[in-house]
Design an enzyme around this catalytic site. Sequence first.
Site: not given
Ligand code: AMP
Length: 479
Positions: A21, A49, A123-124, A264
């Site tokens: 969030c 979000g 948030n959290g 990220y």
């Molecule tokens: P995956 O396909 O699950 O390995 O997703 C990795 C991708 O999702 C990377 O390109 C990250 O930039 C992105 N990512 C990593 N952590 C998150 C998160 N908590 N929420 C949304 N996207 C994420």
Amino acid sequence: MCDERELFVNETPWDKLKEECGVVGVYAPEKRDIARSVYFGLHALQHRGQESAGIASNKNGKIQYYKEMGLVQEVFNDEIIERLQGDIAIGHVRYSTTGESYVVNAMPLVVYHKGGSLALAHNGNLVNAKEIRDELQDNGVIFQTSIDSEVIASLIAKYSREKTIEEAIVETTKMIRGAYALVITYGDKLIGVRDPNGIRPLCIGKLENGYVLSSESCAFSVMGAEFVRDVEAGEMVIIEDNQIKSIQYGGKVQKAACTFEYVYFSRPDSVVDGKNVYLARRNAGIILAREYPVEADMVIAVPDSGTVAAVGYAQESGIPFGEGLIKNRYVGRTFIQPDQRMRELSVKLKLNVLRENIKGKRIVMIDDSIVRGTTSGKIVKMLKEAGAKEVHIRVSSPPVMHSCYFGIDTPSRRHLVAANHSVEEISKMIGADSLGYLSVEGLIEAIGLPADQLCTACFNGVYPMDVSRTGNKYVFEKE
Ligand code: AMP
């Protein structure tokens, strides 16, 4: 004021909800159109979000609010913003990681109790919310939503029957454990609270005649605010009479700011706990190039999450940076679709290969993280089909091996590819010619904060608090 036209079935298993969030608050009694400031702030925090958005405005203790599912610009229009008059306003953007999402779970939460109305944005994630909720329910307290933030609101309401709002919040913080950056408005006050470990970010900005609180400093410029400072871990700031008062309620607890904010989650133009996110990411790319060099013709990024680290990698390695993937900017985040089938399709919806630029080349592809492994596997396939000679993946964070209980969507360990496979195995699974992850030490060096002030639990399993005996079913299910 909340216009809920849909029918709701309020039976979301609350312990399955996790939040990513963004929160914002504005205190500006002399300013007209205060809700519009919050609206602009929420726009700047939209990356935190995309599922629901809400604003609550406070005029002499009377709170009006509007919240709805959707992006900030879909939820609000001029008419709604005009109607949200007040001297103080708070806002929230939310993304929960399950498919079950209802507007009743959107924030700000507004509760009415003996002392008056209170609006809260959180948030959290709490790790003991279920315990507290069960206890409160045993005592006849009813809950309308399935989010742990309602537990916080309920406790504040309970304690404020006999105490001032500040005392009631301090009492509440003694009960709750976990991550919380809170923005609250009550009476003629805007209040910000950051948990004792300072896991989630929260910072203060100054307006000409007022103050702003925000998850990230990137919201300040559009709101016309100057960055003042971060809210400290374990600190409550109370803004009233155009002044800031501070209470350090948290005692002596080790700070543990979330590393993933730098990897990220936060926007590159934000400064979190004194460190600029862009510089942290570029440093991560530089250190990654030192830790995992490779012979190649071009460095490309997975846009946008890997772009800054790719710039650093190219700078350090001397390999030219180029465009290899074009992003469709009108598709939301990959994670926006909570089920696996949609997640797989959304990689193609979002990214396309720039064939002419990668054909016949040895490519180093930089991304910020691999979580489930879906994204990188799909992209490697797309690059190879388009004629890339070699695809070497470099990841500007360490392998994500443990679940986060504090508000970042790292799923059950079952689904974390690095929790179940070695780096060599992952490299094979995603079809890469080689794979290298930044070390935990490298990431800490890149951020530039002392190691003992950062939470690196998702990488090394060292949690800043006990997460095993929470009584929270979700915690057990996840591990
Ligand atoms: P995956 O396909 O699950 O390995 O997703 C990795 C991708 O999702 C990377 O390109 C990250 O930039 C992105 N990512 C990593 N952590 C998150 C998160 N908590 N929420 C949304 N996207 C994420």
